[in-house]
Design a protein around this motif. Structure first.
Motif, PDB file in Angstrom:
ATOM      1  N   LEU A  93       1.025  -0.826   0.067  1.00 47.34           N
ATOM      2  CA  LEU A  93       0.109  -0.549  -0.542  1.00 47.34           C
ATOM      3  C   LEU A  93       1.183   1.190   0.357  1.00 47.34           C
ATOM      4  O   LEU A  93       0.778   1.843  -0.908  1.00 47.34           O
ATOM      5  N   LYS A  94       2.038   1.347   0.652  1.00 48.66           N
ATOM      6  CA  LYS A  94       2.945   2.097   0.773  1.00 48.66           C
ATOM      7  C   LYS A  94       3.651   2.896  -0.419  1.00 48.66           C
ATOM      8  O   LYS A  94       3.453   3.763  -0.735  1.00 48.66           O
ATOM      9  N   ARG A  95       3.430   1.339  -1.355  1.00 49.80           N
ATOM     10  CA  ARG A  95       4.307   1.618  -2.406  1.00 49.80           C
ATOM     11  C   ARG A  95       3.543   1.621  -3.698  1.00 49.80           C
ATOM     12  O   ARG A  95       3.960   2.430  -4.504  1.00 49.80           O
ATOM     13  N   ARG A  96       2.375   1.729  -3.490  1.00 53.20           N
ATOM     14  CA  ARG A  96       1.346   1.739  -4.342  1.00 53.20           C
ATOM     15  C   ARG A  96       1.422   1.134  -5.396  1.00 53.20           C
ATOM     16  O   ARG A  96       1.617   1.424  -7.141  1.00 53.20           O
ATOM     17  N   ASP A  97       1.667  -0.222  -4.789  1.00 52.55           N
ATOM     18  CA  ASP A  97       1.944  -1.494  -5.302  1.00 52.55           C
ATOM     19  C   ASP A  97       0.949  -2.890  -5.864  1.00 52.55           C
ATOM     20  O   ASP A  97       0.874  -3.436  -5.012  1.00 52.55           O
ATOM     21  N   ALA A  98       0.497  -2.489  -6.925  1.00 46.95           N
ATOM     22  CA  ALA A  98      -0.722  -3.461  -6.893  1.00 46.95           C
ATOM     23  C   ALA A  98      -0.549  -5.074  -7.450  1.00 46.95           C
ATOM     24  O   ALA A  98      -1.562  -5.390  -6.298  1.00 46.95           O
ATOM     25  N   ASP A  99       0.031  -4.816  -7.877  1.00 43.23           N
ATOM     26  CA  ASP A  99       0.345  -6.323  -7.978  1.00 43.23           C
ATOM     27  C   ASP A  99       1.239  -7.171  -6.952  1.00 43.23           C
ATOM     28  O   ASP A  99       1.051  -7.894  -6.639  1.00 43.23           O
ATOM     29  N   LEU A 100       2.132  -6.558  -5.958  1.00 38.57           N
ATOM     30  CA  LEU A 100       2.619  -6.941  -4.498  1.00 38.57           C
ATOM     31  C   LEU A 100       1.333  -6.958  -4.074  1.00 38.57           C
ATOM     32  O   LEU A 100       1.266  -8.409  -3.107  1.00 38.57           O
ATOM     33  N   ALA A 101       0.517  -5.885  -4.227  1.00 38.23           N
ATOM     34  CA  ALA A 101      -0.453  -6.166  -3.094  1.00 38.23           C
ATOM     35  C   ALA A 101      -2.188  -7.571  -3.176  1.00 38.23           C
ATOM     36  O   ALA A 101      -1.591  -8.513  -2.406  1.00 38.23           O
ATOM     37  N   GLU A 102      -1.859  -7.427  -4.756  1.00 37.97           N
ATOM     38  CA  GLU A 102      -2.094  -8.748  -4.733  1.00 37.97           C
ATOM     39  C   GLU A 102      -2.291 -10.497  -5.101  1.00 37.97           C
ATOM     40  O   GLU A 102      -3.005 -11.077  -4.193  1.00 37.97           O
ATOM     41  N   LYS A 103      -0.514 -10.282  -5.311  1.00 38.63           N
ATOM     42  CA  LYS A 103       0.090 -11.447  -5.108  1.00 38.63           C
ATOM     43  C   LYS A 103       0.107 -11.868  -3.459  1.00 38.63           C
ATOM     44  O   LYS A 103      -0.118 -13.364  -3.037  1.00 38.63           O
ATOM     45  N   THR A 104       0.364 -10.569  -2.249  1.00 35.95           N
ATOM     46  CA  THR A 104       0.578 -11.354  -1.067  1.00 35.95           C
ATOM     47  C   THR A 104      -0.965 -11.427  -0.613  1.00 35.95           C
ATOM     48  O   THR A 104      -1.204 -12.797   0.159  1.00 35.95           O
ATOM     49  N   MET A 105      -1.931 -10.956  -1.052  1.00 35.74           N
ATOM     50  CA  MET A 105      -3.277 -11.344  -1.208  1.00 35.74           C
ATOM     51  C   MET A 105      -3.399 -12.807  -0.927  1.00 35.74           C
ATOM     52  O   MET A 105      -3.946 -13.588  -0.705  1.00 35.74           O
ATOM     53  N   MET A 106      -3.805 -13.023  -2.361  1.00 40.75           N
ATOM     54  CA  MET A 106      -3.155 -14.341  -3.104  1.00 40.75           C
ATOM     55  C   MET A 106      -2.974 -15.464  -1.899  1.00 40.75           C
ATOM     56  O   MET A 106      -3.149 -16.882  -1.645  1.00 40.75           O
ATOM     57  N   GLN A 107      -1.370 -15.217  -1.597  1.00 38.05           N
ATOM     58  CA  GLN A 107      -0.610 -16.006  -0.545  1.00 38.05           C
ATOM     59  C   GLN A 107      -1.398 -16.138   1.023  1.00 38.05           C
ATOM     60  O   GLN A 107      -1.784 -17.586   1.101  1.00 38.05           O
ATOM     61  N   HIS A 108      -1.921 -15.253   1.227  1.00 33.11           N
ATOM     62  CA  HIS A 108      -2.541 -15.287   2.822  1.00 33.11           C
ATOM     63  C   HIS A 108      -3.531 -16.036   2.286  1.00 33.11           C
ATOM     64  O   HIS A 108      -3.633 -16.452   3.451  1.00 33.11           O
TER      65      HIS A 108
END
Length: 225
Positions: free
Chosen positions: A189-204
């Motif tokens: 969220l801080k980096r405005r990195d939508a790909d990282l956010a989505e990837k992390t959520m899917m792993q979660h």
């Protein structure tokens, strides 16, 4: 628009009944005896009915004409379908949150992270507390997405999936198991990195007990992305 006292009372009744149903203290298929609930919660009939109608919309209660309100049943197929919908909603929520989160959302996420870390340090394994922290995280991301329809959908399906977990006596992951994912989501969220956010959520979500049910294909979908 300011809420009336009836609205406020209805909100409280809704929250309490939702809690009882999600934690299966009110069993699937059971009749909701309005007189009993009114006595227990010191509630009037009108705000109770308002709360029950909201629970009908959440698929936690069904209204049977001339018979009353019943806690909804859950089938094996529901387990898979609920989680399929959650995967789609949550990955979109994470992406949009990374793109749209405002400073107050980041501050709230930092506060939630501190609460989680403090709970882990204190050895807090209380399931209710752990689920409340996790739900807060999911709903915070949904609010940060700026999409009220997405928020209401995620709140509804989160409650349904947790109820299924209670009913199935599944092992539920604790905050200590997920704290690294929380940290990574905040960083995204801080980096405005939508790909990282989505990837992390899917792993979660892959760590969720429901993801191990045959037919979910969570791993294949996440790797394909």
């Amino acid at each position: 628009m300011a809420k009336t006292s009836s609205n406020l009372q209805s909100d409280g009744i809704y929250s309490e009944l939702r809690r009882l149903i999600v934690r299966t203290e009110m069993k699937p298929g059971s009749l909701i005896e309005e007189a009993v609930v009114m006595e227990r919660l010191k509630a009037g009939r009108t705000p109770l009915r308002e709360a029950l109608q909201r629970l009908v919309q959440d698929d936690l209660v069904r209204n049977v004409p001339r018979r009353g309100y019943f806690v909804t049943d859950t089938s094996a197929a529901d387990v898979i379908h609920i989680f399929e919908v959650r995967r789609t909603l949550e990955r979109l929520s994470a992406r949009l949150a990374a793109e749209r989160a405002r400073p107050e959302h980041l501050r709230e996420f930092e506060e939630l992270l501190r609460e989680g870390e403090a709970g882990i340090k204190a050895g807090n394994t209380d399931l209710v507390w752990n689920l409340e922290v996790d739900e807060h995280m999911h709903l915070l991301l949904a609010r940060a997405s700026g999409n009220s329809y997405l928020l209401s959908s995620i709140a509804r399906h989160y409650a349904l999936s947790i109820r299924v977990s209670y009913l199935s006596n599944m092992h539920m992951t604790l905050v200590s198991d997920e704290i690294d994912a929380y940290r990574m989501l905040l960083e995204a969220l801080k980096r405005r990195d939508a790909d990282l956010a989505e990837k992390t959520m899917m792993q979660h979500l892959m760590d969720h007990p429901l993801s191990t049910i045959p037919g979910m294909s969570v791993v294949a979908e996440s790797r394909a992305g």
